[in-house]
Design a protein around this motif. Sequence first.
Motif, PDB file in Angstrom:
ATOM      1  N   ALA A  62     -87.925 -63.867  51.573  1.00 26.34           N
ATOM      2  CA  ALA A  62     -89.268 -63.326  51.359  1.00 26.34           C
ATOM      3  C   ALA A  62     -89.211 -62.019  50.573  1.00 26.34           C
ATOM      4  O   ALA A  62     -90.032 -61.783  49.677  1.00 26.34           O
ATOM      5  N   THR A  63     -88.224 -61.186  50.898  1.00 31.87           N
ATOM      6  CA  THR A  63     -88.067 -59.929  50.166  1.00 31.87           C
ATOM      7  C   THR A  63     -87.751 -60.199  48.696  1.00 31.87           C
ATOM      8  O   THR A  63     -88.329 -59.571  47.792  1.00 31.87           O
ATOM      9  N   ALA A  64     -86.833 -61.141  48.447  1.00 30.60           N
ATOM     10  CA  ALA A  64     -86.483 -61.487  47.064  1.00 30.60           C
ATOM     11  C   ALA A  64     -87.696 -62.036  46.318  1.00 30.60           C
ATOM     12  O   ALA A  64     -87.898 -61.728  45.126  1.00 30.60           O
ATOM     13  N   ALA A  65     -88.529 -62.819  46.992  1.00 33.73           N
ATOM     14  CA  ALA A  65     -89.720 -63.371  46.350  1.00 33.73           C
ATOM     15  C   ALA A  65     -90.678 -62.256  45.935  1.00 33.73           C
ATOM     16  O   ALA A  65     -91.247 -62.287  44.833  1.00 33.73           O
ATOM     17  N   PHE A  66     -90.841 -61.260  46.790  1.00 31.44           N
ATOM     18  CA  PHE A  66     -91.738 -60.162  46.442  1.00 31.44           C
ATOM     19  C   PHE A  66     -91.131 -59.261  45.361  1.00 31.44           C
ATOM     20  O   PHE A  66     -91.861 -58.671  44.563  1.00 31.44           O
ATOM     21  N   VAL A  67     -89.815 -59.150  45.313  1.00 33.56           N
ATOM     22  CA  VAL A  67     -89.185 -58.396  44.229  1.00 33.56           C
ATOM     23  C   VAL A  67     -89.492 -59.070  42.895  1.00 33.56           C
ATOM     24  O   VAL A  67     -89.882 -58.416  41.914  1.00 33.56           O
ATOM     25  N   ALA A 106     -90.936 -72.488  46.657  1.00 31.52           N
ATOM     26  CA  ALA A 106     -90.924 -73.871  47.138  1.00 31.52           C
ATOM     27  C   ALA A 106     -89.999 -74.050  48.333  1.00 31.52           C
ATOM     28  O   ALA A 106     -90.180 -74.976  49.134  1.00 31.52           O
ATOM     29  N   THR A 107     -89.012 -73.156  48.483  1.00 34.19           N
ATOM     30  CA  THR A 107     -88.077 -73.263  49.601  1.00 34.19           C
ATOM     31  C   THR A 107     -88.591 -72.557  50.852  1.00 34.19           C
ATOM     32  O   THR A 107     -87.994 -72.689  51.918  1.00 34.19           O
ATOM     33  N   THR A 108     -89.659 -71.793  50.716  1.00 36.64           N
ATOM     34  CA  THR A 108     -90.212 -71.076  51.864  1.00 36.64           C
ATOM     35  C   THR A 108     -91.414 -71.825  52.413  1.00 36.64           C
ATOM     36  O   THR A 108     -91.981 -72.704  51.763  1.00 36.64           O
ATOM     37  N   GLY A 109     -91.825 -71.455  53.589  1.00 38.00           N
ATOM     38  CA  GLY A 109     -93.016 -72.050  54.174  1.00 38.00           C
ATOM     39  C   GLY A 109     -94.271 -71.368  53.663  1.00 38.00           C
ATOM     40  O   GLY A 109     -94.214 -70.361  52.952  1.00 38.00           O
ATOM     41  N   GLY A 165     -93.542 -60.808  55.503  1.00 40.96           N
ATOM     42  CA  GLY A 165     -92.480 -60.566  56.471  1.00 40.96           C
ATOM     43  C   GLY A 165     -92.760 -61.236  57.801  1.00 40.96           C
ATOM     44  O   GLY A 165     -91.857 -61.803  58.428  1.00 40.96           O
ATOM     45  N   TYR A 166     -94.026 -61.186  58.254  1.00 39.60           N
ATOM     46  CA  TYR A 166     -94.392 -61.878  59.487  1.00 39.60           C
ATOM     47  C   TYR A 166     -94.237 -63.382  59.326  1.00 39.60           C
ATOM     48  O   TYR A 166     -93.775 -64.083  60.246  1.00 39.60           O
ATOM     49  N   GLY A 167     -94.631 -63.902  58.162  1.00 40.94           N
ATOM     50  CA  GLY A 167     -94.492 -65.327  57.928  1.00 40.94           C
ATOM     51  C   GLY A 167     -93.046 -65.774  57.956  1.00 40.94           C
ATOM     52  O   GLY A 167     -92.729 -66.869  58.427  1.00 40.94           O
ATOM     53  N   ALA A 168     -92.148 -64.910  57.449  1.00 39.13           N
ATOM     54  CA  ALA A 168     -90.723 -65.252  57.439  1.00 39.13           C
ATOM     55  C   ALA A 168     -90.105 -65.135  58.820  1.00 39.13           C
ATOM     56  O   ALA A 168     -89.255 -65.944  59.203  1.00 39.13           O
ATOM     57  N   SER A 169     -90.515 -64.131  59.584  1.00 40.65           N
ATOM     58  CA  SER A 169     -89.903 -63.895  60.893  1.00 40.65           C
ATOM     59  C   SER A 169     -90.444 -64.811  61.978  1.00 40.65           C
ATOM     60  O   SER A 169     -89.788 -65.025  62.998  1.00 40.65           O
ATOM     61  N   GLY A 170     -91.672 -65.314  61.769  1.00 38.16           N
ATOM     62  CA  GLY A 170     -92.276 -66.156  62.794  1.00 38.16           C
ATOM     63  C   GLY A 170     -92.823 -65.385  63.980  1.00 38.16           C
ATOM     64  O   GLY A 170     -93.228 -65.991  64.973  1.00 38.16           O
ATOM     65  N   ARG A 171     -92.846 -64.066  63.886  1.00 41.20           N
ATOM     66  CA  ARG A 171     -93.377 -63.257  64.991  1.00 41.20           C
ATOM     67  C   ARG A 171     -94.889 -63.185  64.927  1.00 41.20           C
ATOM     68  O   ARG A 171     -95.490 -63.317  63.860  1.00 41.20           O
TER      69      ARG A 171
END
Length: 317
Positions: A77-82, A137-140, A183-189
Motif C-alpha cells: 500500500a505504501t509503494a502504491a501511494f509512492v 490489481a494485486t491489492t484488495g 493503511g487501514y485497508g491493508a492492515s485489516g484493522r
Amino acid sequence: MTSLSEQSSQHEHGAPHRRSTPDGPPGPARRAAGPSRLPAPLALLRPGQWPKNVLVVPLPLLGADLAWDTTARTAVATAAFVLASSLVYVVNDLADVERDRRHPVKRHRPLAAGRITRRAAVALAVLLAALLAPLLATTGPGVAAPVLVYLAVNAAYSWRLKHLPLLDVFVVATGFVLRLLGGYGASGRPLSAWLVLTVLTLCLVLIVGKRRHELGVAGSGHRPALVGYSAHFLDLVLVLCSGLTVVGYLLYLRTESGYETGALLTAPCALFALFRYLQIVVVHAEGGNPVRTLLRDRAMLATAALWGALLLGFQLT
C-alpha cells in the motif's frame, strides 16, 4: 517587542524584516533554494516527499500485533501511494510549468527550468501509471479504492480546486486521510475515527503553515488561492487545528490505540512538536517545505525519537 498581529501585518504589507533560522539566531532571509542535484526525471518525482507516505500509511499498525502478511500488505500500500503521489507531482508540474517559472523556488523544478521536456515528462507519467496499475490489481479494494480516489481528487485539484481558497488546503489534507485509509485497508484493522481526525487536523496545520510561508515569501502571484488568505487569518487557523490535533491524539490513545493509559504520557511530546512547528512558521518565517522541516530540524527529530521510544516501550510492556 512586536505582537503577533503586528508581525503578521509586516508580512502582509511587505515591510522589511529579519528572519530566524530553525536552528539558530535571527539572520537575513535565506536565499531561494537552487536546482536539485538529482537527475531531472528523478527530481520530477520529488523523492524528498516520499516520506509522507511512509509516515502516514503504516499508522494503523500502531499498537497492533504485527504479522508478516499484514506488514507485507502495508508495504505494498505504501509503494502504491509512492507511485500515485509521484504521478500526481508530474501531472501537477505539467499543468503549472508557466506559473512555476515565476516562483523564486519552484522555478528550479525540472520542467520549469527546462531540464526535461514536456514530452519526456508525459512519458514518465505514462510509465508510472503502467507500474501502478498491476500493483493495485494485486491489492484488495481496501487499498485500491483510496489510491484511485486519491488520483481523482488530485486530478480535480490540478485542474481547478487548487485555485480556490480553503478548499485547496482541505483537498491536500484529504490526500493524507486517503493514505491513512489505505493503511487501514491493508492492515485489516477497524477504522479509528480519532486517528483520522488527528491526521486530518495535523495535515491542515502543516499545509496552512506552508501557505503562510508562501504568502510571506512570494505573495499571491504564483498561487491564486493565496488571495483569499492573510497571515493573521492563517495564524487563527493554525491555532484552531493545533488544538484539535492534540485533542484527537489524546482521545485516540485513550480509547482506540490498544496502549495502556500510561501512553498518555506521550502527550508532552505531541504538544512540544506542535509548539516547535508553530515557532518555525510564525517566529522564524519558515515552513515552506514541511517534510524537510520535520526531518531536518534537530528539536523535531529529538522529540520524535523520544516519542517513538515511549510508544515502543508501552507496546513491549
